[in-house]
Design a protein around this motif. Structure first.
Motif, PDB file in Angstrom:
ATOM      1  N   TYR A 243       0.880  -1.204   0.030  1.00 35.02           N
ATOM      2  CA  TYR A 243      -0.132  -0.142  -0.006  1.00 35.02           C
ATOM      3  C   TYR A 243       1.046   1.288   0.031  1.00 35.02           C
ATOM      4  CZ  TYR A 243      -3.715  -3.275   1.265  1.00 35.02           C
ATOM      5  OH  TYR A 243      -4.872  -4.488   1.089  1.00 35.02           O
ATOM      6  N   GLY A 244       2.187   0.934  -0.130  1.00 35.23           N
ATOM      7  CA  GLY A 244       2.977   2.377  -0.261  1.00 35.23           C
ATOM      8  C   GLY A 244       3.860   2.470   1.284  1.00 35.23           C
ATOM      9  N   ASP A 245       4.590   3.553   1.139  1.00 34.58           N
ATOM     10  CA  ASP A 245       5.300   3.780   2.520  1.00 34.58           C
ATOM     11  C   ASP A 245       5.289   5.360   2.816  1.00 34.58           C
ATOM     12  OD1 ASP A 245       6.624   1.043   2.866  1.00 34.58           O
ATOM     13  OD2 ASP A 245       7.421   1.841   0.964  1.00 34.58           O
ATOM     14  N   ILE A 246       5.559   5.550   3.982  1.00 31.56           N
ATOM     15  CA  ILE A 246       5.436   6.991   4.355  1.00 31.56           C
ATOM     16  C   ILE A 246       6.588   7.217   5.319  1.00 31.56           C
ATOM     17  CG2 ILE A 246       4.034   6.560   6.463  1.00 31.56           C
ATOM     18  CD1 ILE A 246       2.664   9.385   6.051  1.00 31.56           C
ATOM     19  N   GLN A 247       7.286   8.583   4.953  1.00 34.51           N
ATOM     20  CA  GLN A 247       8.429   8.921   5.747  1.00 34.51           C
ATOM     21  C   GLN A 247       8.266  10.232   6.661  1.00 34.51           C
ATOM     22  OE1 GLN A 247      11.972  10.824   4.126  1.00 34.51           O
ATOM     23  NE2 GLN A 247      13.284   9.522   5.136  1.00 34.51           N
ATOM     24  N   PHE A 248       8.531   9.939   7.957  1.00 29.12           N
ATOM     25  CA  PHE A 248       8.306  11.194   8.804  1.00 29.12           C
ATOM     26  C   PHE A 248       9.382  11.025   9.947  1.00 29.12           C
ATOM     27  CE2 PHE A 248       5.524   7.817  10.219  1.00 29.12           C
ATOM     28  CZ  PHE A 248       5.831   7.666  11.488  1.00 29.12           C
ATOM     29  N   SER A 249       9.480  12.434  10.712  1.00 28.25           N
ATOM     30  CA  SER A 249      10.296  12.504  11.879  1.00 28.25           C
ATOM     31  C   SER A 249       9.318  12.665  12.922  1.00 28.25           C
ATOM     32  CB  SER A 249      11.324  13.585  11.735  1.00 28.25           C
ATOM     33  OG  SER A 249      12.211  13.203  10.494  1.00 28.25           O
TER      34      SER A 249
ATOM     35  N   VAL B 260       6.054  15.616   8.860  1.00 31.00           N
ATOM     36  CA  VAL B 260       5.771  14.933   7.672  1.00 31.00           C
ATOM     37  C   VAL B 260       6.522  15.079   6.533  1.00 31.00           C
ATOM     38  CG1 VAL B 260       3.826  13.858   5.844  1.00 31.00           C
ATOM     39  CG2 VAL B 260       3.284  14.368   8.673  1.00 31.00           C
ATOM     40  N   LEU B 261       7.223  14.004   5.950  1.00 32.52           N
ATOM     41  CA  LEU B 261       8.270  14.506   4.929  1.00 32.52           C
ATOM     42  C   LEU B 261       7.720  14.089   3.525  1.00 32.52           C
ATOM     43  CD1 LEU B 261      11.473  13.186   6.851  1.00 32.52           C
ATOM     44  CD2 LEU B 261      10.712  15.577   6.166  1.00 32.52           C
ATOM     45  N   ARG B 262       7.601  12.730   3.360  1.00 29.66           N
ATOM     46  CA  ARG B 262       7.041  12.314   2.001  1.00 29.66           C
ATOM     47  C   ARG B 262       6.288  10.898   1.922  1.00 29.66           C
ATOM     48  NH1 ARG B 262      12.717  11.862   1.973  1.00 29.66           N
ATOM     49  NH2 ARG B 262      12.913  14.130   1.123  1.00 29.66           N
TER      50      ARG B 262
ATOM     51  N   ASN C 182       7.029  17.863   3.548  1.00 28.14           N
ATOM     52  CA  ASN C 182       7.857  18.666   4.427  1.00 28.14           C
ATOM     53  C   ASN C 182       7.036  19.744   5.318  1.00 28.14           C
ATOM     54  OD1 ASN C 182      10.036  17.288   3.635  1.00 28.14           O
ATOM     55  ND2 ASN C 182      11.083  19.030   2.606  1.00 28.14           N
ATOM     56  N   GLU C 183       5.973  19.117   6.003  1.00 30.02           N
ATOM     57  CA  GLU C 183       5.258  19.853   6.846  1.00 30.02           C
ATOM     58  C   GLU C 183       5.353  19.500   8.323  1.00 30.02           C
ATOM     59  OE1 GLU C 183       1.424  21.036   5.751  1.00 30.02           O
ATOM     60  OE2 GLU C 183       1.659  20.763   3.662  1.00 30.02           O
TER      61      GLU C 183
END
Length: 417
Positions: free
Chosen positions: A277-283, A297-299, A344-345
């Motif tokens: 289902y896809g991936d998400i990158q965040f810090s 929330v990066l991408r 990038n928010e």
């Protein structure tokens, strides 16, 4: 009566004379006090003995240097101008002759003694306070850095052109000893076409200074993202990706021909194929002093869109939960028609340190099509052992163990609600 008038006049005249003498004496006393205080404040350097003058001046400079923590420059009042003989010049300017009787005329350049004789040192100036801030972008590289890229962007409103200047790359980390780098530049979400720089042979610090142009309308500009891929060409002409830079344009002011010069550290590309289902990158970051939980929330990548068109918008909803009870949620801006959106928010939530064992964060990737209901593309939950396991638990624990530090990770999206 005449005698009485004469006596009265004499008395009045005596009183006036006495008052006048008193005022004169008071003014003379005030002037004497001012002169005395000025001499005590300035501590003039004696000029009768040249050697004594030079020694006294050197001693005062040494004392000033020893008392200040940083190197300082003496602030000096020049000697009194003893003569005012002026010479008329042909261009109607005037210059003062050096007629100071205490100054010894001498041929050639004058020594520091002659320039300081009869002067008063009243303090020091710290040169460090007047320096411009030093640019450390080429010297301060964090541990594990794989390179840094400099570029500039400018948007021409009339012609609707995005001008990108590739300036340089520094501190590349190639797989071999030699390195021949070049750069590919994309304007996402279009990943089929790109512009490419020239190849720089045998250098880890290539200087490009090349200009590129992308045609993009002002309405779509803030929806686009610049992507730089830095490659290395080996002796067999094979290309090896060294790193990438992702730069969304939505947070930049590009109107009015405003040229921005920017640098970014290279990131390693995630070479693993996207999950189902896809991936998400965040810090994640937690400030224990302020009691603030921060999410960047990066991408996302590999999203399975229901329909790939510009009418489709994808955004991320970040929700804070406590004991599975909803507390607060925030949303990113929508990105149109891309299975690999860049955000990038940054979002912040109030969370007391005692609540971290029962709190959790839910990040949902949602698709919105005009005239239809919102569709869930995928979701991930990070939090303590009560709610999560694996990478999601590790990310949460690392955030707690590294307060005030941004901890970045990729996560797999799942479709369960």
């Amino acid at each position: 009566t005449e005698q009485a008038v004469a006596v009265a006049g004499g008395i009045i005249g005596g009183i006036l004379l006495f008052v006048l003498i008193g005022i004169t004496a008071y003014l003379l006393w005030k002037k004497f006090c001012r002169l005395l205080s000025y001499e005590k404040l300035t501590s003039p350097v004696k000029t009768t003995n040249a050697n004594a003058t030079f020694q006294d001046q050197s001693t005062s400079e040494i004392q000033l240097k020893s008392t200040s923590r940083s190197r300082s420059v003496p602030f000096i009042i020049p000697p009194t101008l003893h003569g005012r003989d002026w010479i008329n010049l042909t261009n109607e300017e005037q210059v003062q002759e050096d007629s100071d009787p205490y100054m010894i005329p001498q041929d050639g350049p004058r020594s520091s003694f002659h320039s300081l004789a009869g002067a008063y040192v009243v303090g020091t100036i710290n040169p460090e306070l007047y320096k411009f801030p030093e640019d450390k972008s080429e010297t301060d590289f964090p541990e594990g850095n794989i390179g840094r890229l400099w570029f500039s962007i400018e948007y021409e409103q009339e012609s609707e052109r995005l001008l990108v200047s590739l300036i340089k790359v520094r501190k590349l980390q190639p797989p071999a000893d030699s390195c021949s780098p070049f750069v590919k530049i994309y304007l996402l979400p279009d990943e089929r076409s790109y512009l490419q720089s020239k190849t720089k042979c045998r250098t880890l610090n290539p200087q490009f200074d090349e200009n590129f142009v992308f045609q993009v309308s002002s309405k779509m500009l803030l929806q686009r993202t610049l992507k730089f891929l830095v490659y290395h060409v080996d002796k067999q002409k094979k290309h090896h990706l060294l790193g990438q830079v992702i730069f969304p344009l939505k947070n930049e002011t590009l109107t009015g021909d405003n040229k921005l010069v920017i640098w970014r550290d290279l990131e390693k590309e995630n070479l693993e194929p996207p999950s189902e289902y896809g991936d998400i990158q965040f810090s994640l970051s937690y400030n224990d002093y302020l009691g603030r939980l921060t999410v960047v929330v990066l991408r996302a990548r590999g999203l399975k869109l229901q329909e790939e068109s510009h009418a489709v918008s994808v955004y991320v909803k970040v929700s804070l939960m406590n004991h599975n009870k909803f507390i607060k949620s925030k949303k990113t801006a929508a990105v149109l028609g891309s299975p690999n959106p860049v955000y990038n928010e940054t979002f912040s939530f109030k969370a007391d340190q005692t609540e971290l064992d029962t709190a959790s964060l839910s990040l949902s990737v949602l698709q919105n099509i005009k005239g239809e209901k919102t569709h869930l593309l995928g979701r991930v939950v990070v939090g303590p052992f009560m709610y999560t396991r694996g990478k999601e638990l590790e990310h949460w624990n690392e955030m707690i163990s590294k307060p005030k530090e941004l901890v970045k990770r990729w996560h797999t999206l799942c479709h369960s609600t």
